[in-house]
Design an enzyme around this catalytic site. Sequence first.
Site, PDB file in Angstrom:
ATOM      1  N   THR A 418       0.840  -1.141   0.189  1.00 52.84           N
ATOM      2  CA  THR A 418      -0.094   0.062   0.046  1.00 52.84           C
ATOM      3  C   THR A 418       0.766   1.187  -0.053  1.00 52.84           C
ATOM      4  OG1 THR A 418      -1.719  -1.265   1.235  1.00 52.84           O
ATOM      5  CG2 THR A 418      -1.821   1.311   1.214  1.00 52.84           C
ATOM      6  N   THR A 436      -5.110   1.920  -1.317  1.00 58.53           N
ATOM      7  CA  THR A 436      -4.634   0.671  -1.670  1.00 58.53           C
ATOM      8  C   THR A 436      -4.989  -0.244  -2.651  1.00 58.53           C
ATOM      9  OG1 THR A 436      -4.065  -1.847  -0.245  1.00 58.53           O
ATOM     10  CG2 THR A 436      -6.147  -0.390   0.242  1.00 58.53           C
TER      11      THR A 436
HETATM   12  N1  GLU Z   1      -5.136  -4.150   2.906  1.00 59.37           N
HETATM   13  C1  GLU Z   1      -4.487  -3.648   3.906  1.00 59.37           C
HETATM   14  C2  GLU Z   1      -5.570  -2.924   4.812  1.00 59.37           C
HETATM   15  O1  GLU Z   1      -6.393  -2.496   4.338  1.00 59.37           O
HETATM   16  C3  GLU Z   1      -3.875  -2.470   3.231  1.00 59.37           C
HETATM   17  C4  GLU Z   1      -2.678  -2.924   2.122  1.00 59.37           C
HETATM   18  C5  GLU Z   1      -1.684  -3.143   3.109  1.00 59.37           C
HETATM   19  O2  GLU Z   1      -1.055  -2.307   3.431  1.00 59.37           O
HETATM   20  O3  GLU Z   1      -1.204  -4.405   3.058  1.00 59.37           O
HETATM   21  O4  GLU Z   1      -5.266  -3.098   6.025  1.00 59.37           O
END
Ligand code: GLU
Length: 609
Positions: A418, A436
């Site tokens: 992200t 993200t």
């Molecule tokens: N999917 C993650 C979340 O929403 C963000 C992506 C990441 O930093 O891995 O917590």
Amino acid sequence: MGPAAGSTTRRRITALAATAAVVATLAASSPAAVAGTPDAAPVKSPVAVGYGGAVSSVDANASAVGIDVLRRGGNAVDAAVATAAALGVTEPYSAGIGGGGYLVYYNARTHRISTIDGRETAPHTATDGLFLENGKPLPFDQAVTSGLSVGAPGTPATWQAALDRWGTRSLAQSLAPAERLAERGFTVDQTFRQQTADNQARFADFPATAKLFLPGGRLPVVGSTFANPDLARTYQELGRRGLGALYRGDIGTDIIDTVHKPPVSPTATRKVRPGKLSAADLAGYGVNFRSPTHVSYRGLDVYGIAPSSSGGTTTGEALNILQRYDLSTMSSAQYLHHFIEASRIAFADRGRWVGDPAYTNVPSRGLTSRQFADSRACLIKPDAVLSSPLPPGDPRHPVSGCDHGGTAAPTTYEGQNTTNLTVADRWGNVVEYTLTIEQTGGSGIVVPGRGFLLNNELTDFDFAPANPAVPDPNLPGPGKRPRSSISPTIVLKDGRPDFAIGSPGGATIITTVLQVLLGHVDRGLPLVDAIAAPRASQRNGANTELEPGLYNSPLRGELERIGHHFALNPEIGAATGVQRLPDGRWVAAAETVRRGGGSAMVVHPSGKE
Ligand code: GLU
């Protein structure tokens, strides 16, 4: 902020400002900061100090786009959307219109904090068995690279919603600089090449992805120019025709076709499962304007993002626990010990209680209450370590004694990816925004001819309960938002912005934001140093992850002697932030080293006291 910590911070910031201004001048006045040509990328600097507003992101082209919007009279929201759109070009593996995110906004006119939950949603056909096959959870990597994990994107709707409510520019105007960037291209750096290399095998399995990111079948060369004319056209169409082009029009049709029939190479051996995202799912997508979470911490007001992200409640609970201790005078080992234990407790409670509030009753107030924190803080001992998985407490009915919790469930796996950006403007508005597509490289699937990757955000759901005896608020469901760890945070002092911080990194986002906040507020570090400091991350697991700066330090031995267990994590997070100085200047702060260093800029650099 405690008086001692406060005065240290201010002194050190003043000393820093003189040198920072020199780099900031270079960064903000380089020709590319205005023109954005591919062969003259703006100079990267992790810190800048001055007037007129500030932008911090991981990428110099993107920060320059935001600074240019501010310089031309746009406000923080205009600049944040333009910067985010530019990150969709230069950080296509982390962010873009195929994904989602969360935005926290301080409005200088009303002095209020608002938030946008632009999280992706599951198809309306999804059940809690979305990631089960023959009753067993799919292997994580197979779920990642699939149509199954693609949620309805929330990022375009977030941009439009933020502009409609608080911005002064149209979506078309806000997309225009990024469109130019996509057309002309940007200079490939080592981070971009490495991220491509990390994804090479799966990208090669999708001809549209390979055509874009592996031109000629090879990795992009550092120093070469990377353009994305398809994305430029997509941005143009979105700007010209509006959101409907994506949520009810051609771009949406292409997304749906791609999810239903992932365009895999005939020579690929991997099994790529299709998804069921539908036109109705896209048409039904809406962002949520939610009240922020709030806790007071050492006289500051800390505002974060409410569920469906676990960011605000989990950082809030940890801060409530930690406010009982004077972290500013503790030894480094005791400080880390308390940070680790508070994180462990807060993650135990997060796992049990936080999910999409439309589907589960999330006790956000309880989780962020002092009384609940007190009932959990008593578990911490200065000379012993709690064992994980630690059972969750009950924030619905905080007890007056110690809440040892019931049955424990381990924390489920999440990746660490992200991107994040922070913007402040001359009027004092502040935006903290994390966006993200989930995994670095998302689902790995580019929508053919459109120039952007689809997210794999639905893998943030738990595929199955980690412990069937413990209710899991984060199982998939129809139209449901997967729980996030995204933690954009704005901190007010006497009702005005003091600083803001956010980071990527999956579940480590929470510990990174917490650690930067503690480093700045309690340990007296200037924001840029609090960001640069080596990180630790404990998420209710047996091991606490340490970056090399801590793993290879004597502190590790000291902590191991009282029972801590550690694992090496080469790099945790990539934070950005801003700070308001008492004289009205902004400090923009970013990473010095992680992800190749970030890019902090201000509109009018100034080293004046
Ligand atoms: N999917 C993650 C979340 O929403 C963000 C992506 C990441 O930093 O891995 O917590």
